[in-house]
Design an enzyme around this catalytic site. Structure first.
Site, PDB file in Angstrom:
ATOM      1  N   GLU A 158      19.522 -13.074 -81.338  1.00  0.00           N
ATOM      2  CA  GLU A 158      20.210 -12.862 -82.249  1.00  0.00           C
ATOM      3  C   GLU A 158      18.994 -12.060 -83.627  1.00  0.00           C
ATOM      4  O   GLU A 158      18.319 -11.139 -83.363  1.00  0.00           O
ATOM      5  CB  GLU A 158      19.903 -13.911 -83.337  1.00  0.00           C
ATOM      6  N   CYS A 207      10.133 -25.270 -83.084  1.00  0.00           N
ATOM      7  CA  CYS A 207      10.408 -23.846 -82.928  1.00  0.00           C
ATOM      8  C   CYS A 207      11.917 -24.300 -81.505  1.00  0.00           C
ATOM      9  O   CYS A 207      11.337 -24.278 -80.892  1.00  0.00           O
ATOM     10  CB  CYS A 207       9.534 -22.450 -82.722  1.00  0.00           C
ATOM     11  N   GLY A 258      11.749 -14.765 -79.499  1.00  0.00           N
ATOM     12  CA  GLY A 258      10.476 -14.351 -79.202  1.00  0.00           C
ATOM     13  C   GLY A 258       8.592 -14.622 -80.359  1.00  0.00           C
ATOM     14  O   GLY A 258       9.302 -13.725 -81.266  1.00  0.00           O
ATOM     15  N   CYS A 313      15.084 -19.473 -86.902  1.00  0.00           N
ATOM     16  CA  CYS A 313      14.819 -18.552 -84.940  1.00  0.00           C
ATOM     17  C   CYS A 313      15.899 -18.902 -84.153  1.00  0.00           C
ATOM     18  O   CYS A 313      15.621 -20.390 -84.093  1.00  0.00           O
ATOM     19  CB  CYS A 313      13.505 -18.503 -84.678  1.00  0.00           C
TER      20      CYS A 313
HETATM   21  N1  SAH Z   1       6.512 -15.407 -82.446  1.00  0.00           N
HETATM   22  C1  SAH Z   1       6.074 -14.981 -83.927  1.00  0.00           C
HETATM   23  C2  SAH Z   1       7.810 -14.427 -84.395  1.00  0.00           C
HETATM   24  C3  SAH Z   1       8.652 -15.650 -84.488  1.00  0.00           C
HETATM   25  S1  SAH Z   1       9.288 -16.406 -85.167  1.00  0.00           S
HETATM   26  C4  SAH Z   1       5.730 -15.949 -84.613  1.00  0.00           C
HETATM   27  O1  SAH Z   1       5.281 -16.928 -84.874  1.00  0.00           O
HETATM   28  O2  SAH Z   1       5.826 -15.512 -85.628  1.00  0.00           O
HETATM   29  C5  SAH Z   1       9.265 -16.274 -86.963  1.00  0.00           C
HETATM   30  C6  SAH Z   1       8.941 -17.112 -88.226  1.00  0.00           C
HETATM   31  O3  SAH Z   1       9.427 -18.336 -88.435  1.00  0.00           O
HETATM   32  C7  SAH Z   1       7.805 -18.368 -87.553  1.00  0.00           C
HETATM   33  O4  SAH Z   1       6.307 -18.439 -88.378  1.00  0.00           O
HETATM   34  C8  SAH Z   1       7.888 -19.568 -86.449  1.00  0.00           C
HETATM   35  O5  SAH Z   1       6.548 -20.300 -86.600  1.00  0.00           O
HETATM   36  C9  SAH Z   1       8.571 -19.140 -87.511  1.00  0.00           C
HETATM   37  N2  SAH Z   1       9.976 -20.542 -87.776  1.00  0.00           N
HETATM   38  C10 SAH Z   1      10.159 -20.998 -86.757  1.00  0.00           C
HETATM   39  N3  SAH Z   1      11.269 -21.887 -87.157  1.00  0.00           N
HETATM   40  C11 SAH Z   1      11.980 -22.315 -87.982  1.00  0.00           C
HETATM   41  C12 SAH Z   1      12.181 -23.430 -88.307  1.00  0.00           C
HETATM   42  N4  SAH Z   1      12.812 -24.161 -88.034  1.00  0.00           N
HETATM   43  N5  SAH Z   1      12.090 -23.388 -89.678  1.00  0.00           N
HETATM   44  C13 SAH Z   1      11.630 -21.713 -90.473  1.00  0.00           C
HETATM   45  N6  SAH Z   1      10.649 -21.474 -90.157  1.00  0.00           N
HETATM   46  C14 SAH Z   1      10.612 -21.202 -89.037  1.00  0.00           C
END
Ligand code: SAH
Length: 341
Positions: free
Chosen positions: A89, A116, A156, A330
């Site tokens: 996505e 996540c 990712g 995500c």
């Molecule tokens: N793997 C990378 C990039 C992808 S995640 C990283 O860890 O930075 C992008 C961001 O979205 C990260 O900060 C992650 O922790 C956050 N994220 C993941 N799930 C989320 C959710 N349910 N609500 C808010 N932020 C979330």
């Protein structure tokens, strides 16, 4: 056959030279691809027909399949199907400062962050270069709006797909092509130290964001397994080096999880961790998902947390909430789609 969207300008020049053409031909092609945005050689009318016929035998323009689009007022979310039927996505967010596209870098993710959605599907494979370039190009075309910012924060871990991600950034950056400025591009990582080292050496001027989410090893290891391999002390050391070398301000992302990392004690611990660092903290209201038990912090605890940081002179912002209606966290659109919702 190779997809043309995986070529940097340098690689396309090399290809042209091998074919016996002048490197300038590559610049012409790049202009058609990224300025005029055509999707076939037939439309490249300043290139001789015979030449176009030859190029056509080597290079394809194969696009991604758009499976689903969900639209809300200030966020449009795209689900793409790749050639092997994998789904990823991308999310376009309309801010007052511009239109920011959040791009996926892998199918699934192996980092295992407990909050996540993306990580519930283990990594199937890395996205290749053209699959990232095409998220950008196809959405810009469909929206008929300029994308002004790109963030690598979709499904990712970008630094687990380092080479392709760096080449993708290079293509976005190319002055004779898309020409998106480095400062309009942000790559976000959970903290893979050796790749942060590479990133410093590569000297890319794009913004770096670190998913911190906890101020102590004990808590961080509980919610982000990557912290076992790369604990905070070492992480902070390499980040100091990044700041020193690049003179750039670093972003820390901090998701607010109710009762987990949103206490006053956590706020003070966070102050201690980052004080005197050229950085700012982005507090992110957690986007709840039906598969995972965490709850989002109340607005009161987010504000209290924010106030403590502010008072202690830490630069801090609260991220605007996008798309809780359109399953924007995500991996949520893909997960819901797979379950037939
Ligand atoms: N793997 C990378 C990039 C992808 S995640 C990283 O860890 O930075 C992008 C961001 O979205 C990260 O900060 C992650 O922790 C956050 N994220 C993941 N799930 C989320 C959710 N349910 N609500 C808010 N932020 C979330």
């Amino acid at each position: 056959m190779e997809n043309i969207y995986r070529f940097t300008l340098e690689k396309l020049k090399k290809y042209c030279i091998e074919k016996g053409y002048k490197p300038f031909k590559a610049e012409q092609i790049y202009d058609w691809l990224y300025r005029k945005r055509v999707t076939s050689f037939m439309e490249m009318t300043n290139i001789k027909k015979e030449v176009r016929e030859i190029l056509k035998k080597d290079l394809t323009f194969t696009q991604l399949k758009v499976l689903k689009i969900e639209k809300d007022k200030d966020v449009h979310k795209y689900l793409f199907e790749l050639i092997d039927k994998s789904k990823v996505e991308a999310v376009l967010m309309f801010h007052d400062y511009g239109n920011s596209l959040c791009i996926s870098t892998q199918v699934g993710c192996n980092m295992g962050c407990t909050f996540c959605e993306s990580g519930r599907l283990k990594k199937v494979r890395n996205l290749n270069i053209e699959e990232m370039v095409l998220q950008y190009l196809q959405i810009e075309k469909l929206e008929k709006k300029k994308i002004t910012h790109v963030v690598l924060m979709g499904i990712g871990e970008p630094f687990d797909n380092y080479e392709n991600v760096i080449t993708f950034i290079h293509i976005l950056n190319e002055g004779k092509g898309i020409g998106l400025g480095s400062r309009h591009i942000t790559v976000s990582t959970c903290g893979i130290i050796p790749k942060i080292e590479n990133f410093i050496e590569d000297g890319k001027q794009v913004n770096l964001a670190i998913s911190l989410h906890a101020p102590t090893d004990e808590l961080r290891t509980k919610i982000m397994p990557i912290n076992k391999a790369y604990p905070l002390k070492e992480l902070m050391k390499v980040l100091q080096k990044y700041i020193q070398k690049t003179n750039r301000r670093l972003t820390f992302e901090y998701i607010m999880l109710q009762g987990v990392n949103d206490t006053k004690k956590c706020a003070y611990e966070l102050v201690n961790l980052v004080k005197n660092m050229n950085c700012y903290i982005n507090l992110i209201p957690y986007n709840e998902t039906s598969h995972i038990d965490y709850k989002k912090s109340s607005s009161d605890s987010i504000l209290a947390f924010y106030d403590i940081l502010k008072k202690e002179h830490i630069q801090v912002t609260i991220r605007k909430e996008f798309g809780s209606k359109v399953s924007a966290a995500c991996g949520q659109l893909r997960a819901n789609y797979e379950e037939g919702k």
